[in-house]
Write a protein that holds these residues in place. Structure first.
Motif, short mmCIF file in Angstrom:
data_model
loop_
_atom_site.label_atom_id
_atom_site.label_comp_id
_atom_site.label_asym_id
_atom_site.label_seq_id
_atom_site.Cartn_x
_atom_site.Cartn_y
_atom_site.Cartn_z
N ILE A 19 0.89 -1.16 0.00
CA ILE A 19 0.00 0.00 0.00
C ILE A 19 0.93 1.21 0.00
N VAL A 20 0.75 2.08 -0.97
CA VAL A 20 1.62 3.23 -1.13
C VAL A 20 0.79 4.49 -0.91
N THR A 21 1.26 5.35 0.01
CA THR A 21 0.52 6.59 0.28
C THR A 21 1.45 7.79 0.23
N ASN A 22 0.90 8.88 -0.21
CA ASN A 22 1.61 10.15 -0.26
C ASN A 22 0.62 11.24 -0.59
N VAL A 23 0.96 12.45 -0.29
CA VAL A 23 0.10 13.58 -0.61
C VAL A 23 0.08 13.81 -2.12
N ARG A 24 1.22 13.60 -2.76
CA ARG A 24 1.34 13.89 -4.19
C ARG A 24 1.26 12.61 -5.03
N THR A 25 0.33 12.60 -5.97
CA THR A 25 0.14 11.46 -6.88
C THR A 25 1.39 11.22 -7.72
N LEU A 44 -3.43 -2.44 -8.61
CA LEU A 44 -4.83 -2.75 -8.38
C LEU A 44 -5.68 -1.50 -8.17
N GLY A 45 -5.07 -0.34 -8.31
CA GLY A 45 -5.82 0.90 -8.20
C GLY A 45 -5.99 1.35 -6.77
N ALA A 46 -6.99 2.18 -6.56
CA ALA A 46 -7.24 2.74 -5.23
C ALA A 46 -7.62 1.64 -4.24
N LEU A 47 -7.15 1.78 -3.03
CA LEU A 47 -7.41 0.81 -1.97
C LEU A 47 -8.88 0.85 -1.58
N SER A 48 -9.51 -0.33 -1.51
CA SER A 48 -10.91 -0.38 -1.09
C SER A 48 -11.13 -1.38 0.06
N TYR A 49 -10.25 -2.37 0.20
CA TYR A 49 -10.41 -3.38 1.23
C TYR A 49 -9.04 -3.95 1.56
N TYR A 50 -8.68 -4.02 2.84
CA TYR A 50 -7.36 -4.50 3.23
C TYR A 50 -7.42 -5.06 4.64
N LEU A 51 -7.03 -6.31 4.82
CA LEU A 51 -6.99 -6.96 6.13
C LEU A 51 -8.28 -6.80 6.92
N SER A 52 -9.39 -7.09 6.28
CA SER A 52 -10.73 -7.01 6.86
C SER A 52 -11.17 -5.58 7.18
N ILE A 53 -10.51 -4.61 6.60
CA ILE A 53 -10.87 -3.20 6.82
C ILE A 53 -11.34 -2.62 5.50
N GLU A 54 -12.55 -2.05 5.51
CA GLU A 54 -13.08 -1.39 4.33
C GLU A 54 -12.51 0.02 4.29
N VAL A 55 -12.11 0.47 3.10
CA VAL A 55 -11.50 1.78 2.95
C VAL A 55 -12.31 2.58 1.93
N ARG A 56 -12.79 3.76 2.36
CA ARG A 56 -13.50 4.67 1.44
C ARG A 56 -12.71 5.97 1.40
N GLN A 57 -12.35 6.35 0.18
CA GLN A 57 -11.51 7.53 0.02
C GLN A 57 -12.29 8.68 -0.61
N GLY A 58 -12.18 9.84 0.00
CA GLY A 58 -12.76 11.05 -0.54
C GLY A 58 -11.65 12.02 -0.88
N LYS A 59 -12.00 13.21 -1.34
CA LYS A 59 -10.98 14.19 -1.67
C LYS A 59 -10.16 14.61 -0.46
N GLU A 60 -10.84 14.82 0.66
CA GLU A 60 -10.17 15.33 1.86
C GLU A 60 -10.19 14.36 3.03
N GLU A 61 -10.70 13.14 2.82
CA GLU A 61 -10.82 12.24 3.95
C GLU A 61 -10.61 10.79 3.54
#
Length: 115
Positions: A19-25, A44-61
């Motif tokens: 899983i790769v995260t950063n402020v800048r794409t 695989l694109g944007a993270l949506s599910y990982y280790l039994s955790i659902e992930v929802r991504q918004g612009k600021e959250e």
């Protein structure tokens, strides 16, 4: 952590997933290109599910939840059909050594509580 410029790139590794995260794409894309030069990989694109955790991504959250995991545990334990109540056991229940209640399946119990 992988650095490029001022920003730090956070990389979480679990088994063969990253899983790769950063402020800048642009920093994320640069990291992926560099890794692809050394390893065979797929995006695989944007993270949506990982280790039994659902992930929802918004612009600021970023919202994390486990409702699917909780529902699965309720189904597995056989209590999903019950209605919620304030007291999760029978009121004024008298417990005795000579109980007629069916014994709990120890293997199922351990799998539900994660032992």
């Amino acid at each position: 952590m992988w650095r490029q410029g001022k920003e730090e790139l956070v990389v979480d590794v679990y088994m063969d997933d990253l899983i790769v995260t950063n402020v800048r794409t642009e920093d994320i894309n640069s990291f992926k290109r560099e890794m692809a030069a050394y390893f065979r990989m797929s995006d695989l694109g944007a993270l949506s599910y990982y280790l039994s955790i659902e992930v929802r991504q918004g612009k600021e959250e970023l919202m994390l939840g486990q409702s699917a995991y909780a529902s699965k545990l309720l189904e597995q334990s056989g209590v999903a059909k019950y209605k919620p109540c304030v007291t999760p056991m029978e009121e004024r229940l008298k417990l005795t050594k000579a109980s007629t209640v069916t014994k709990v399946d120890a293997i199922l119990y351990r799998s539900i509580v994660g032992v």
